[in-house]
Design a protein around this motif. Structure first.
Motif, PDB file in Angstrom:
ATOM      1  N   ALA A 146       0.830  -1.206   0.000  1.00  0.00           N
ATOM      2  CA  ALA A 146       0.000   0.000   0.000  1.00  0.00           C
ATOM      3  C   ALA A 146       0.862   1.252   0.000  1.00  0.00           C
ATOM      4  CB  ALA A 146      -0.934  -0.013   1.208  1.00  0.00           C
ATOM      5  N   GLY A 147       1.946   1.253   0.802  1.00  0.00           N
ATOM      6  CA  GLY A 147       2.831   2.413   0.829  1.00  0.00           C
ATOM      7  C   GLY A 147       3.487   2.675  -0.508  1.00  0.00           C
ATOM      8  N   VAL A 148       3.976   1.608  -1.137  1.00  0.00           N
ATOM      9  CA  VAL A 148       4.600   1.765  -2.448  1.00  0.00           C
ATOM     10  C   VAL A 148       3.568   2.229  -3.480  1.00  0.00           C
ATOM     11  CG1 VAL A 148       5.750   0.519  -4.312  1.00  0.00           C
ATOM     12  CG2 VAL A 148       6.415   0.098  -1.949  1.00  0.00           C
ATOM     13  N   THR A 149       2.344   1.722  -3.369  1.00  0.00           N
ATOM     14  CA  THR A 149       1.300   2.128  -4.314  1.00  0.00           C
ATOM     15  C   THR A 149       0.983   3.611  -4.177  1.00  0.00           C
ATOM     16  OG1 THR A 149       0.348  -0.099  -4.235  1.00  0.00           O
ATOM     17  CG2 THR A 149      -1.046   1.676  -5.075  1.00  0.00           C
ATOM     18  N   TYR A 150       0.861   4.072  -2.926  1.00  0.00           N
ATOM     19  CA  TYR A 150       0.597   5.496  -2.712  1.00  0.00           C
ATOM     20  C   TYR A 150       1.771   6.347  -3.199  1.00  0.00           C
ATOM     21  CZ  TYR A 150      -3.734   4.942  -0.072  1.00  0.00           C
ATOM     22  OH  TYR A 150      -5.025   4.680   0.295  1.00  0.00           O
ATOM     23  N   LEU A 151       2.998   5.890  -2.965  1.00  0.00           N
ATOM     24  CA  LEU A 151       4.159   6.635  -3.430  1.00  0.00           C
ATOM     25  C   LEU A 151       4.195   6.699  -4.948  1.00  0.00           C
ATOM     26  CD1 LEU A 151       6.826   8.077  -2.827  1.00  0.00           C
ATOM     27  CD2 LEU A 151       7.941   5.829  -2.801  1.00  0.00           C
ATOM     28  N   ARG A 152       3.889   5.576  -5.580  1.00  0.00           N
ATOM     29  CA  ARG A 152       3.856   5.561  -7.040  1.00  0.00           C
ATOM     30  C   ARG A 152       2.788   6.508  -7.572  1.00  0.00           C
ATOM     31  NH1 ARG A 152       1.776   0.162  -9.653  1.00  0.00           N
ATOM     32  NH2 ARG A 152      -0.084   1.010  -8.624  1.00  0.00           N
ATOM     33  N   ALA A 153       1.613   6.478  -6.945  1.00  0.00           N
ATOM     34  CA  ALA A 153       0.538   7.379  -7.383  1.00  0.00           C
ATOM     35  C   ALA A 153       0.920   8.840  -7.168  1.00  0.00           C
ATOM     36  CB  ALA A 153      -0.753   7.043  -6.645  1.00  0.00           C
ATOM     37  N   PHE A 154       1.578   9.127  -6.025  1.00  0.00           N
ATOM     38  CA  PHE A 154       1.989  10.495  -5.730  1.00  0.00           C
ATOM     39  C   PHE A 154       2.983  10.998  -6.771  1.00  0.00           C
ATOM     40  CE2 PHE A 154       4.989  13.425  -3.702  1.00  0.00           C
ATOM     41  CZ  PHE A 154       4.124  14.401  -3.224  1.00  0.00           C
ATOM     42  N   LEU A 155       3.987  10.175  -7.076  1.00  0.00           N
ATOM     43  CA  LEU A 155       4.982  10.581  -8.066  1.00  0.00           C
ATOM     44  C   LEU A 155       4.363  10.698  -9.456  1.00  0.00           C
ATOM     45  CD1 LEU A 155       8.030   8.416  -6.922  1.00  0.00           C
ATOM     46  CD2 LEU A 155       7.614  10.839  -6.481  1.00  0.00           C
ATOM     47  N   ALA A 156       3.466   9.784  -9.796  1.00  0.00           N
ATOM     48  CA  ALA A 156       2.846   9.837 -11.118  1.00  0.00           C
ATOM     49  C   ALA A 156       1.978  11.079 -11.273  1.00  0.00           C
ATOM     50  CB  ALA A 156       2.006   8.573 -11.344  1.00  0.00           C
ATOM     51  N   ILE A 157       1.224  11.414 -10.229  1.00  0.00           N
ATOM     52  CA  ILE A 157       0.361  12.596 -10.300  1.00  0.00           C
ATOM     53  C   ILE A 157       1.194  13.860 -10.474  1.00  0.00           C
ATOM     54  CG2 ILE A 157      -1.199  14.036  -8.945  1.00  0.00           C
ATOM     55  CD1 ILE A 157      -2.400  11.467  -7.813  1.00  0.00           C
ATOM     56  N   HIS A 158       2.287  13.977  -9.695  1.00  0.00           N
ATOM     57  CA  HIS A 158       3.086  15.193  -9.787  1.00  0.00           C
ATOM     58  C   HIS A 158       3.901  15.228 -11.075  1.00  0.00           C
ATOM     59  CE1 HIS A 158       2.368  17.210  -5.953  1.00  0.00           C
ATOM     60  NE2 HIS A 158       2.185  16.007  -5.453  1.00  0.00           N
TER      61      HIS A 158
END
Length: 422
Positions: A146-158
């Motif tokens: 879950a942490g890696v998924t949120y980090l990936r989503a955060f980086l992808a969004i920005h």
């Protein structure tokens, strides 16, 4: 091994015709129940239904497709369109919602199922919310994923926001980039403007808007509305000649003020003279445009004047919007430079503002869905209409904050580049 399809023998054709007739009869019966139509004793069971057949296919994709499909069904239910569906095809994640919908129709009927899906606080949706916690991660492995998924989503969004904001950042900084290519440009003389976008917007408006307004003013009707190709009257012709001479004399007399170095230094007298000349020449071009068009048109005078008025009104609106847009780019330029200087000077209020902004984003993210449900269920004009509007405004403010953040980063990189020796 695959087998070839059976030959279209008379027996097979008769069986297909019987199957189609049964399908049409079942479809007609479903529509009578769904549309609340009483069955007719003389209805022909083999007749095809009049309205076109409607089918919906829901693709797979796990919980994401199931969530999307649920929202789609709810949207159709709120519009009262679920009873128009004749066929439903689902696969994988879409099958979760398709099976739920089919079960609801079987147990409650299409009308009650549609009503349950349309309501935000229905028992069926409440049950889904209460029993959807199996998706919550548990254990070290799930938490890490879950942490890696949120980090990936955060980086992808920005990263996507960077790609979207980069062209706008280059456009905002375009005057700074152009001034570096002009060796005679003196930025100290333009400090009173704070940004070059504002004098550019004013210059564009002065070079175009007065001409449009003058062209609108000179386009007048005549006593004879059916007149065609009417030359300008004596008074209009005399005014046009005198105005042309005045514009030429003003241009010649301003040559001593409008030298290139004075404009690059941003001297007030040179800028005022340039703005006045732009407005005068714009008015002259507008007057000549209208008079020449009225002289050459094949239409009746009244119709030609009406079309000119309509065209010039649209052009004035477009030019004003473009000038306002350029002024808005200048405001973003000034705001981003101001924030950058404040951050470089270690202003205490910047840290306070960043902390309050981060807290506001967290609070807005947590309260967005409850506020949306509250706005959907609240009756009356107060919350039902203003709730979604306030959420949209908050979203636009968040988008503006994100845009300013990337602009500040771009201005910082530009300042580092401008400080480096060539």
């Amino acid at each position: 091994m695959p087998t070839a399809p059976p030959d279209p023998t008379p027996d097979n054709a008769a069986a297909l015709q019987t199957l189609f007739a049964q399908e049409n009869a079942a479809l007609a019966g479903r529509r009578r129940l769904a549309m609340h139509k009483a069955e007719s004793a003389t209805a022909d069971a083999d007749s095809s239904p009049t309205p076109p057949r409607v089918g919906m296919a829901i693709s797979g994709g796990g919980i994401r497709s199931a969530t999307f499909a649920l929202g789609l069904l709810r949207g159709l239910a709120q519009q009262g369109l679920l009873n128009r569906l004749d066929y439903l095809s689902t696969v994988s994640g879409g099958g979760f919602v398709g099976a739920m919908f089919g079960r609801m129709v079987e147990q409650l009927g299409i009308s009650q199922a549609q009503s349950e899906l349309a309501q935000a606080n229905s028992a069926a949706l409440d049950w889904l919310r209460r029993n959807g916690r199996y998706l919550t991660p548990g254990g070290a492995r799930d938490l890490a994923i879950a942490g890696v998924t949120y980090l990936r989503a955060f980086l992808a969004i920005h990263f996507e926001s960077l790609l979207a904001c980069l062209p706008l950042a280059v456009l905002v900084m375009a005057p700074h980039l152009l001034q570096q290519g002009a060796p005679n440009f003196d930025p100290t003389g333009w400090q009173a403007w704070h940004t070059l976008w504002w004098p550019l917007a004013l210059a564009l408006w002065l070079a175009t808007a007065p001409g449009v307004m003058a062209a609108y003013w000179v386009a007048r009707d005549t006593p004879d509305p059916n007149l065609k190709r009417s030359p300008p009257g004596t008074r209009d012709l005399l005014f046009l000649v005198l105005f042309t001479l005045a514009v030429v004399l003003a241009s010649v007399s301003s040559l001593t003020i409008l030298d290139r170095d004075a404009l690059f230094r941003g001297q007030g007298s040179a800028l005022v003279a340039l703005g006045g000349l732009l407005a005068l020449w714009s008015c002259l071009v507008g007057l000549l445009y209208t008079q020449s068009r009225l002289m050459l048109t094949q239409e009746r005078r009244a119709l030609a004047v009406a079309r000119i008025h309509n065209l010039l009104t649209q052009q004035l609106r477009t030019l004003t919007l473009v000038a306002v847009g350029m002024a808005a780019l200048g405001a973003l330029d000034v705001l981003s430079w101001w924030l950058l200087e404040a951050m470089q000077n270690d202003e205490s209020w910047v840290q306070v503002l960043l902390g309050m902004g981060s807290l506001a984003v967290v609070v807005l993210r947590a309260l967005a869905q409850p506020l949306q449900r509250l706005a959907a269920t609240t009756k009356g004009r107060s919350m039902g209409e203003w709730g979604p509007t306030l959420l949209n405004v908050a979203g636009l403010v968040g988008l503006l904050v994100l845009l300013c953040a990337w602009l500040v980063a771009a201005q910082w990189l530009y300042s580092l580049h401008s400080r480096c020796p060539p």
